[in-house]
Design a protein around this motif. Structure first.
Motif, PDB file in Angstrom:
ATOM      1  N   LEU A  85       0.916  -1.200  -0.165  1.00 25.90           N
ATOM      2  CA  LEU A  85       0.142   0.052  -0.119  1.00 25.90           C
ATOM      3  C   LEU A  85       0.877   1.202  -0.181  1.00 25.90           C
ATOM      4  N   ALA A  86       1.943   1.161   0.721  1.00 31.91           N
ATOM      5  CA  ALA A  86       2.752   2.329   0.769  1.00 31.91           C
ATOM      6  C   ALA A  86       3.607   2.730  -0.710  1.00 31.91           C
ATOM      7  N   TYR A  87       3.947   1.574  -1.211  1.00 35.84           N
ATOM      8  CA  TYR A  87       4.516   1.644  -2.536  1.00 35.84           C
ATOM      9  C   TYR A  87       3.518   2.231  -3.501  1.00 35.84           C
ATOM     10  N   ASN A  88       2.281   1.772  -3.433  1.00 33.54           N
ATOM     11  CA  ASN A  88       1.348   1.855  -4.518  1.00 33.54           C
ATOM     12  C   ASN A  88       0.807   3.257  -4.371  1.00 33.54           C
ATOM     13  N   ASN A  89       0.700   3.976  -3.114  1.00 33.29           N
ATOM     14  CA  ASN A  89       0.589   5.144  -2.534  1.00 33.29           C
ATOM     15  C   ASN A  89       1.390   6.138  -3.244  1.00 33.29           C
ATOM     16  N   ALA A  90       2.837   5.848  -3.094  1.00 32.30           N
ATOM     17  CA  ALA A  90       3.623   6.874  -3.914  1.00 32.30           C
ATOM     18  C   ALA A  90       3.741   6.754  -5.411  1.00 32.30           C
ATOM     19  N   TRP A  91       3.417   5.707  -5.742  1.00 34.55           N
ATOM     20  CA  TRP A  91       3.379   5.221  -7.213  1.00 34.55           C
ATOM     21  C   TRP A  91       2.095   6.365  -7.771  1.00 34.55           C
ATOM     22  N   ARG A 124       2.273   9.230 -10.573  1.00 33.49           N
ATOM     23  CA  ARG A 124       1.473   9.107 -11.749  1.00 33.49           C
ATOM     24  C   ARG A 124       0.676  10.336 -11.761  1.00 33.49           C
ATOM     25  N   LEU A 125       0.014  10.826 -10.663  1.00 33.74           N
ATOM     26  CA  LEU A 125      -1.102  11.965 -10.474  1.00 33.74           C
ATOM     27  C   LEU A 125      -0.214  13.336 -10.923  1.00 33.74           C
ATOM     28  N   LEU A 126       0.698  13.383 -10.278  1.00 32.54           N
ATOM     29  CA  LEU A 126       1.611  14.590 -10.507  1.00 32.54           C
ATOM     30  C   LEU A 126       2.307  14.687 -11.568  1.00 32.54           C
ATOM     31  N   ALA A 127       2.785  13.975 -12.299  1.00 35.04           N
ATOM     32  CA  ALA A 127       3.078  13.702 -13.426  1.00 35.04           C
ATOM     33  C   ALA A 127       2.397  14.232 -14.541  1.00 35.04           C
ATOM     34  N   ALA A 128       1.144  13.792 -14.308  1.00 35.93           N
ATOM     35  CA  ALA A 128      -0.176  14.171 -15.330  1.00 35.93           C
ATOM     36  C   ALA A 128      -0.103  15.825 -14.951  1.00 35.93           C
ATOM     37  N   CYS A 129      -0.380  16.155 -13.682  1.00 36.69           N
ATOM     38  CA  CYS A 129      -0.479  17.566 -13.516  1.00 36.69           C
ATOM     39  C   CYS A 129       0.583  18.429 -13.902  1.00 36.69           C
ATOM     40  N   ALA A 130       1.778  17.983 -14.078  1.00 33.88           N
ATOM     41  CA  ALA A 130       2.944  18.721 -14.547  1.00 33.88           C
ATOM     42  C   ALA A 130       2.748  18.931 -16.113  1.00 33.88           C
TER      43      ALA A 130
END
Length: 189
Positions: free
Chosen positions: A11-17, A21-27
């Motif tokens: 869960l911790a790794y999936n959370n960071a992943w 992904r979300l912030l890369a899209a927002c960039a």
């Protein structure tokens, strides 16, 4: 014997992943889209992403034994641009990964002291971790929906390391400095 820490680690790794992904899209948003008014619990993508970050600071600090408490949300939007948001979220995600990677099985039912200003809340570590992951998923979902009304398509966030994502995941994992073995444990795929 099953690894009782595996669900928390994954869960911790999936959370960071998912954050990556979300912030890369927002960039990739056009100028003005990050802070543009949108329908949601928070009035913009920037406000929503900052809320995720602030609550992470609050709970990760508590999990580390700190006393940051309500000072975490002294500023509602500490990160005004996507680059600072990405850097700050990555840093707190790595802190959370370190917390989870440092746990022994008997630590899950240990007590975490959460400084709430006027009181200190005693919470079981496993419950606090699950609350934190749920909070992340909840607000990432809101940000994901907000992206649907922007110039950038929302990324896939709910695959949870599926086999179909392996080629894309491999590139992202290289960016993040991870391996499958780190996430699933030695000898597991």
């Amino acid at each position: 014997m099953p690894d009782v820490l595996l669900p928390f680690r994954s869960l911790a790794y999936n959370n960071a992943w998912a954050n990556h992904r979300l912030l890369a899209a927002c960039a990739r948003l056009a100028p003005g889209e990050l802070e543009a008014p949108r329908t949601g619990f928070f009035p913009s993508l920037r406000a929503t992403l900052n809320h995720i970050l602030i609550v992470d600071w609050f709970y990760v600090d508590a999990l580390e034994g700190g006393t940051l408490g309500p000072a975490a949300w002294a500023e509602r939007e500490p990160c005004r641009d996507i680059d600072s948001l990405r850097a700050a979220q990555d840093a707190v995600d790595r802190r959370l990964l370190a917390v989870v990677e440092g746990l022994a099985p008997g630590d899950l039912d240990g007590i975490v002291r959460v400084h709430r200003g006027s009181r200190i809340q005693a919470e079981r570590r496993d419950r606090l971790l699950l609350h934190l992951f749920e909070h992340q998923i909840h607000h990432r979902g809101q940000a994901h929906a907000m992206l649907s009304g922007s110039s950038v398509a929302p990324p896939q966030l709910d695959e949870f390391f599926s086999e179909g994502e392996a080629p894309l995941r491999a590139g992202e994992f290289r960016e993040l400095g991870w391996t499958e073995a780190q996430i699933w444990g030695t000898g597991q795929a």
